[in-house]
Design a protein around this motif. Structure first.
Motif, PDB file in Angstrom:
ATOM      1  N   VAL A 170      69.472   0.953  78.760  1.00  0.00           N
ATOM      2  CA  VAL A 170      69.175   0.351  80.063  1.00  0.00           C
ATOM      3  C   VAL A 170      69.880   1.180  81.134  1.00  0.00           C
ATOM      4  N   GLY A 171      69.131   1.591  82.136  1.00  0.00           N
ATOM      5  CA  GLY A 171      69.686   2.381  83.223  1.00  0.00           C
ATOM      6  C   GLY A 171      69.863   1.552  84.482  1.00  0.00           C
ATOM      7  N   LEU A 172      71.054   1.602  85.062  1.00  0.00           N
ATOM      8  CA  LEU A 172      71.351   0.888  86.295  1.00  0.00           C
ATOM      9  C   LEU A 172      71.563   1.891  87.416  1.00  0.00           C
ATOM     10  N   ILE A 173      70.774   1.790  88.467  1.00  0.00           N
ATOM     11  CA  ILE A 173      70.911   2.663  89.627  1.00  0.00           C
ATOM     12  C   ILE A 173      71.724   1.918  90.666  1.00  0.00           C
ATOM     13  N   GLY A 174      73.016   2.222  90.710  1.00  0.00           N
ATOM     14  CA  GLY A 174      73.959   1.494  91.558  1.00  0.00           C
ATOM     15  C   GLY A 174      74.914   0.689  90.695  1.00  0.00           C
ATOM     16  N   LEU A 217      69.031   9.500  83.643  1.00  0.00           N
ATOM     17  CA  LEU A 217      68.891   8.050  83.490  1.00  0.00           C
ATOM     18  C   LEU A 217      67.426   7.666  83.290  1.00  0.00           C
ATOM     19  N   LEU A 218      66.555   8.222  84.100  1.00  0.00           N
ATOM     20  CA  LEU A 218      65.143   7.856  84.023  1.00  0.00           C
ATOM     21  C   LEU A 218      64.518   8.288  82.709  1.00  0.00           C
ATOM     22  N   THR A 219      64.838   9.481  82.243  1.00  0.00           N
ATOM     23  CA  THR A 219      64.200   9.979  81.015  1.00  0.00           C
ATOM     24  C   THR A 219      64.715   9.273  79.766  1.00  0.00           C
ATOM     25  N   ARG A 220      65.922   8.716  79.816  1.00  0.00           N
ATOM     26  CA  ARG A 220      66.500   8.082  78.632  1.00  0.00           C
ATOM     27  C   ARG A 220      66.354   6.561  78.603  1.00  0.00           C
ATOM     28  N   SER A 221      66.070   5.928  79.735  1.00  0.00           N
ATOM     29  CA  SER A 221      66.145   4.461  79.815  1.00  0.00           C
ATOM     30  C   SER A 221      64.797   3.802  79.607  1.00  0.00           C
ATOM     31  N   ARG A 222      64.757   2.856  78.676  1.00  0.00           N
ATOM     32  CA  ARG A 222      63.535   2.067  78.453  1.00  0.00           C
ATOM     33  C   ARG A 222      63.436   0.951  79.495  1.00  0.00           C
ATOM     34  N   ILE A 223      64.584   0.547  80.047  1.00  0.00           N
ATOM     35  CA  ILE A 223      64.624  -0.457  81.113  1.00  0.00           C
ATOM     36  C   ILE A 223      65.473   0.110  82.242  1.00  0.00           C
ATOM     37  N   VAL A 224      64.969   0.014  83.467  1.00  0.00           N
ATOM     38  CA  VAL A 224      65.704   0.498  84.643  1.00  0.00           C
ATOM     39  C   VAL A 224      65.794  -0.630  85.659  1.00  0.00           C
ATOM     40  N   SER A 225      67.007  -0.840  86.181  1.00  0.00           N
ATOM     41  CA  SER A 225      67.236  -1.879  87.177  1.00  0.00           C
ATOM     42  C   SER A 225      67.903  -1.264  88.403  1.00  0.00           C
TER      43      SER A 225
END
Length: 348
Positions: A170-174, A217-225
């Protein structure tokens, strides 16, 4: 003589909640009057030169006569109001930022403006997780079908099944007050958490998440928030190009600000299968206009900008601004002053 305070509440942060907390924080050394602003029954919007405000300049000018302090969530503080209310010295806004105040004018008029960072961090983090889980497991569409009396067994087909959090990346932007809380819960659920935040030092995420660049983050994350603030750099930061970098069948969640994301690109990505689902609490235009693709594209679960709304938040908001009133009356430094240069600045 007791200090005169205006409690400009609304239908969320109620006037009496503000009054009770101000009286408690001041040991009764305040004379409090109340008005009720129409939000959220009437959407907030621009008032003169400020944005996201509720109420009118006229009613604030009338209510603020003789008041030295105002505690509020959404009342506007404009040049006109400041010029007409010379007794005002402190404006306490129970929001994460004082966007409903003209800070430059307030400073010129000798009015300190306080705000309430983190007041709704817990509520927004919990709501983010709600939408994340709902989008990952297709709860929005299955719920709508059930309400129509439709029982669809094909949701158990492999291609229609959702994503578990345990074992997912899961990738968190911020990674501020909200993102950091979301990260801790996701880790407890067994997720691998990646964080992109250029303002966060690695030691702040150590043991919880991995700090990475946005593309990684984008290429590895199945979920991005999304949990970033809106700035010139972050406006529109996630569009078609960024969504295309995510693994096919990913999920995207936004409880931060609508301006961060290209929602047309999201609808295109869901239609193509690049995204399996999405969860949104914020939108580029609010309310969402009739005819928007968001209302008809499957796989999107939505709520009407309520992530920061809980009963506990209303009490926290009132308590935070009342605390500033208490510090002001005791001559102590204010905890969260947006224009500290006001001290020593004479009113114009």
């Amino acid at each position: 003589m007791n200090t005169k305070v205006l409690a400009a509440g609304d239908h969320f942060v109620l006037p009496h909640l503000l009054t009770e907390e101000v009286r408690r924080a001041s040991d009764g050394a305040c004379e409090v009057s109340e008005i009720q602003l129409p939000w959220p029954h009437t959407p907030f919007g621009p008032v003169a030169e400020v944005v996201e405000a509720s109420g009118t300049e006229e009613e604030m000018i009338e209510a603020l006569q003789g008041a030295e302090v105002c505690v509020t969530q959404l009342a506007p503080l404009t040049e006109r109001i400041l010029a007409a209310c010379p007794d005002l010295k402190l404006m306490c806004i129970s929001r994460g930022g004082p966007v409903n105040a003209n800070l430059e004018a307030a400073t010129r008029h000798g009015v300190a403006v306080c705000y309430a960072p983190g007041r709704n961090a817990v509520a927004t983090a919990e709501h983010t997780l709600t939408l994340l889980l709902a989008a990952a497991r297709g709860v929005g569409d299955t719920h709508a079908d059930m309400r129509r009396g439709v029982w669809r067994g094909d949701y158990y087909d492999y291609d229609n099944c959702g994503i578990e959090i345990e074992g997912a990346t899961v990738g968190l932007i911020g990674y501020g007050a909200i993102g950091s809380r979301v990260a801790k819960v996701l880790v407890a659920m067994g997720a691998e958490v990646l964080v992109h935040d250029p303002y966060v030092k690695p030691d702040l995420v150590a043991g919880i998440a991995e700090l990475v660049g946005l593309d990684t983050l984008l290429t590895r994350s199945r979920i991005v928030s999304l949990h970033a603030r809106v700035t010139e750099e972050t406006t529109g930061m996630i569009g078609a190009e960024q969504i295309a970098m995510m693994p096919r069948g990913s999920v995207l969640v936004n409880c931060a600000r609508g301006a961060l994301l290209d929602y047309e690109a999201v609808c295109d990505a869901i239609d193509s299968g690049q995204l399996a689902g999405a969860g949104f609490d914020v939108f580029p235009v609010e309310p969402v206009p009739a005819g928007s693709r968001l209302l008809t594209t499957p796989g999107i679960v939505m709520t009407p900008h309520i992530a920061g709304g809980s009963q506990q938040v209303a009490h926290k908001a009132a308590r935070i601004v009342a605390g500033e009133v208490g510090r002001y009356l005791r001559g102590e430094p204010l905890a969260h002053c947006a224009n500290p240069e006001v001290f020593g600045t004479a009113a114009s």
